[in-house]
Design a protein around this motif. Structure first.
Motif, PDB file in Angstrom:
ATOM      1  N   GLU A   6       0.599  -1.301  -0.132  1.00 23.71           N
ATOM      2  CA  GLU A   6       0.092   0.047  -0.038  1.00 23.71           C
ATOM      3  C   GLU A   6       0.860   1.215  -0.034  1.00 23.71           C
ATOM      4  N   LEU A   7       0.223   2.311  -0.761  1.00 26.21           N
ATOM      5  CA  LEU A   7       1.093   3.714  -0.711  1.00 26.21           C
ATOM      6  C   LEU A   7       0.802   4.455   0.785  1.00 26.21           C
ATOM      7  N   THR A   8       2.003   5.137   0.854  1.00 24.55           N
ATOM      8  CA  THR A   8       1.638   6.184   1.956  1.00 24.55           C
ATOM      9  C   THR A   8       0.993   7.175   1.473  1.00 24.55           C
ATOM     10  N   PHE A   9       0.362   8.095   2.189  1.00 26.73           N
ATOM     11  CA  PHE A   9      -0.228   9.283   1.661  1.00 26.73           C
ATOM     12  C   PHE A   9       0.648  10.167   1.048  1.00 26.73           C
ATOM     13  N   GLY A  10       1.992  10.278   1.191  1.00 24.37           N
ATOM     14  CA  GLY A  10       2.911  11.057   0.546  1.00 24.37           C
ATOM     15  C   GLY A  10       3.317  10.621  -0.930  1.00 24.37           C
ATOM     16  N   GLU A  11       3.288   9.190  -1.155  1.00 21.56           N
ATOM     17  CA  GLU A  11       3.697   8.594  -2.288  1.00 21.56           C
ATOM     18  C   GLU A  11       2.373   8.636  -3.265  1.00 21.56           C
ATOM     19  N   PHE A  12       1.046   8.580  -2.831  1.00 21.77           N
ATOM     20  CA  PHE A  12       0.047   8.684  -3.538  1.00 21.77           C
ATOM     21  C   PHE A  12      -0.122  10.153  -3.846  1.00 21.77           C
ATOM     22  N   PHE A  13      -0.045  11.120  -3.034  1.00 23.10           N
ATOM     23  CA  PHE A  13      -0.208  12.533  -3.411  1.00 23.10           C
ATOM     24  C   PHE A  13       0.903  12.837  -4.525  1.00 23.10           C
ATOM     25  N   GLU A  14       1.949  12.451  -4.344  1.00 27.41           N
ATOM     26  CA  GLU A  14       3.155  13.287  -5.379  1.00 27.41           C
ATOM     27  C   GLU A  14       3.159  12.377  -6.580  1.00 27.41           C
ATOM     28  N   GLU A  15       2.913  10.928  -6.506  1.00 23.73           N
ATOM     29  CA  GLU A  15       3.143  10.088  -7.596  1.00 23.73           C
ATOM     30  C   GLU A  15       1.893   9.917  -8.412  1.00 23.73           C
ATOM     31  N   ILE A  75       0.469  13.922 -10.596  1.00 28.46           N
ATOM     32  CA  ILE A  75       0.657  13.860 -11.848  1.00 28.46           C
ATOM     33  C   ILE A  75      -0.536  13.202 -12.662  1.00 28.46           C
ATOM     34  N   ASP A  76      -1.261  12.398 -12.356  1.00 27.73           N
ATOM     35  CA  ASP A  76      -2.410  11.947 -13.044  1.00 27.73           C
ATOM     36  C   ASP A  76      -3.589  12.737 -12.838  1.00 27.73           C
ATOM     37  N   HIS A  77      -3.760  13.670 -12.067  1.00 27.25           N
ATOM     38  CA  HIS A  77      -5.002  14.346 -11.799  1.00 27.25           C
ATOM     39  C   HIS A  77      -4.763  15.920 -11.627  1.00 27.25           C
ATOM     40  N   ALA A  78      -4.070  16.435 -10.660  1.00 26.30           N
ATOM     41  CA  ALA A  78      -4.099  17.740 -10.365  1.00 26.30           C
ATOM     42  C   ALA A  78      -3.435  18.873 -11.519  1.00 26.30           C
ATOM     43  N   LYS A  79      -2.293  18.253 -12.080  1.00 25.66           N
ATOM     44  CA  LYS A  79      -1.452  18.855 -13.214  1.00 25.66           C
ATOM     45  C   LYS A  79      -2.351  18.781 -14.370  1.00 25.66           C
ATOM     46  N   ILE A  80      -3.147  17.759 -14.505  1.00 25.19           N
ATOM     47  CA  ILE A  80      -3.962  17.767 -15.973  1.00 25.19           C
ATOM     48  C   ILE A  80      -5.198  18.611 -15.799  1.00 25.19           C
ATOM     49  N   TYR A  81      -5.793  18.512 -14.624  1.00 25.72           N
ATOM     50  CA  TYR A  81      -7.321  19.073 -14.474  1.00 25.72           C
ATOM     51  C   TYR A  81      -7.348  20.239 -13.709  1.00 25.72           C
ATOM     52  N   LYS A  82      -6.350  20.594 -12.894  1.00 23.19           N
ATOM     53  CA  LYS A  82      -6.627  22.043 -12.080  1.00 23.19           C
ATOM     54  C   LYS A  82      -5.752  22.980 -12.280  1.00 23.19           C
ATOM     55  N   LYS A  83      -5.887  24.113 -12.604  1.00 19.09           N
ATOM     56  CA  LYS A  83      -5.485  25.170 -12.855  1.00 19.09           C
ATOM     57  C   LYS A  83      -4.744  25.600 -11.405  1.00 19.09           C
ATOM     58  N   SER A  84      -5.216  25.247 -10.549  1.00 21.10           N
ATOM     59  CA  SER A  84      -4.732  25.733  -9.318  1.00 21.10           C
ATOM     60  C   SER A  84      -3.914  24.467  -8.522  1.00 21.10           C
ATOM     61  N   TRP A  85      -3.095  23.567  -9.465  1.00 15.96           N
ATOM     62  CA  TRP A  85      -2.417  22.450  -8.784  1.00 15.96           C
ATOM     63  C   TRP A  85      -1.240  23.178  -7.929  1.00 15.96           C
TER      64      TRP A  85
END
Length: 409
Positions: free
Chosen positions: A116-125, A129-139
């Motif tokens: 299982e991923l840690t919170f930090g691993e899931f957030f950054e990796e 990468i796969d959500h915020a930087k693609i869909y959010k201007k406020s990433w």
């Protein structure tokens, strides 16, 4: 102690306790087996393995059915004395309970958790990468929140180990340190991260942020300039050496644009004949393209900006680079406020001033019109300026009174 044979290993049974375990010798170095195993007479599934170098580990041996097969399992609990006898017995009993009541194979669950991923691993990796930087201007705001607070607080924890109360305690600390609004922004981000982890099957169960109530936020700030303050500010802006930044600040007051919208404005999007400037969705806060109405003061400002155009740079407010633009005129703004003796004012309050003057003017401007001029997504976002139109509402009501008096004559 009684002595029995099990799986070709010498197995001894006795009641585990600290003194008895400490007295056990290392396993015989000449033995063909790598370890000697002992059984707890009080908790028969609890074993203690002793290696040739004297290290002692608690084990839970059990059987589990998989279809028609019965499989033998060995769950490694931990090393003695870091893990006490009472701790080891508690783990065995908990494993038994989960296996009996919930059908959870403890060793299988342990293996799954190890991947299982840690919170930090899931957030950054994953999330970034796969959500915020693609869909959010406020990433970048999401990344800043992680770097400032979330990484230290939750970064090394497994996603499944973060519970609702952990989140509540964290939000309370943010509220005390900063504000209710800031805590609510963190709650929104955390909720989105966990819901994404669940949707993408990195986490099972319920979002720990679900049903956590947001804090009641104070009403939005409505500081705006008086006419006298505007005169003083304009006088200061006219003599400040940083001409581009000064003209940018005046343009914000003339149009009600957000700072980011004005900074990214290009000459190509300005239509002097139609007296409009077009803002594309990727340059607007709410993502919706809109038109900026260019009044006389705004057009005059744009004409004065023409002499600052840089060949190859498309921006109305060019920066130092060949293609960049101004990002913030904060120093110029601070100097102007100091020279004009204006206190407690932010750059965004220039936009508030534009909106407030619309609401309190003599042209009966509706909230719908104000919302369109400001680029608000909904009319309700412009409601903070409604109290400024109270005089006009009173006059309208008074007109009915006059007509009633005339009707009674």
């Amino acid at each position: 102690m009684s002595k029995t044979n099990k799986n070709s290993k010498e197995c001894r049974t006795f009641r585990f306790n600290k003194r008895a375990i400490e007295s056990l010798p290392p396993h015989d170095r000449d033995s063909a087996s790598t370890e000697r195993e002992y059984t707890d007479s009080e908790c028969r599934n609890l074993k203690l393995s002793v290696s040739k170098n004297g290290k002692k580990y608690f084990l839970h041996r059990y059987r589990v059915k998989k279809g028609r097969k019965t499989l033998r399992r060995c769950y490694r609990i931990g090393e003695f004395p870091a893990v006490t006898v009472d701790d080891a017995r508690a783990v065995v009993n908990e494993n038994k309970r989960n296996l009996l009541l919930n059908g959870i194979d403890p060793q299988e669950a342990k293996e799954i958790k190890a991947t299982e991923l840690t919170f930090g691993e899931f957030f950054e990796e994953k999330y970034m990468i796969d959500h915020a930087k693609i869909y959010k201007k406020s990433w970048k705001c999401d990344q800043n929140k992680f770097d400032l607070d979330l990484k230290e607080r939750f970064g090394d924890q497994l996603l499944s180990d973060i519970k609702k109360h952990d989140v509540i305690r964290f939000l309370n600390e943010i509220k005390e340190r900063s504000s209710e609004a800031s805590a609510n922004r963190y709650l929104s981000l955390l909720s989105k991260v966990f819901s994404t982890a669940i949707d993408w099957e990195f986490l099972e169960g319920i979002n720990p942020c679900s049903r956590i109530k947001k804090f009641k936020e104070s009403e939005g700030r409505t500081r705006f300039l008086s006419q006298d303050e505007v005169r003083r500010l304009k006088s200061a802006l006219d003599i400040i050496p940083q001409r581009l930044s000064s003209l940018l600040l005046w343009f914000l007051l003339c149009t009600g644009c957000r700072l980011g919208e004005a900074c990214s404005l290009t000459w190509e999007s300005v239509d002097f004949d139609q007296k409009i400037a077009s803002l594309e969705g990727d340059k607007v806060k709410n993502g919706y393209s809109r038109l900026v109405m260019l009044n006389t003061q705004a057009l005059d400002t744009l004409n004065r900006l023409k002499k600052y155009r840089i060949a190859g740079n498309p921006h109305v407010f060019p920066g130092r680079g060949p293609k960049g633009h101004i990002t913030t005129p904060r120093k110029t703004f601070a100097n102007a406020c100091r020279m004009a003796d204006i206190k407690d004012l932010r750059i965004h309050d220039l936009r508030h001033t534009y909106a407030s003057w619309l609401a309190s003017g003599s042209d009966n401007v509706s909230l719908y019109t104000i919302s369109k001029l400001l680029g608000h997504k909904t009319v309700s976002m412009s409601a903070r300026y409604s109290h400024l139109a109270s005089k006009k509402l009173l006059n309208a009501s008074e007109s009915v009174s006059v007509q009633l008096e005339q009707a009674m004559k």
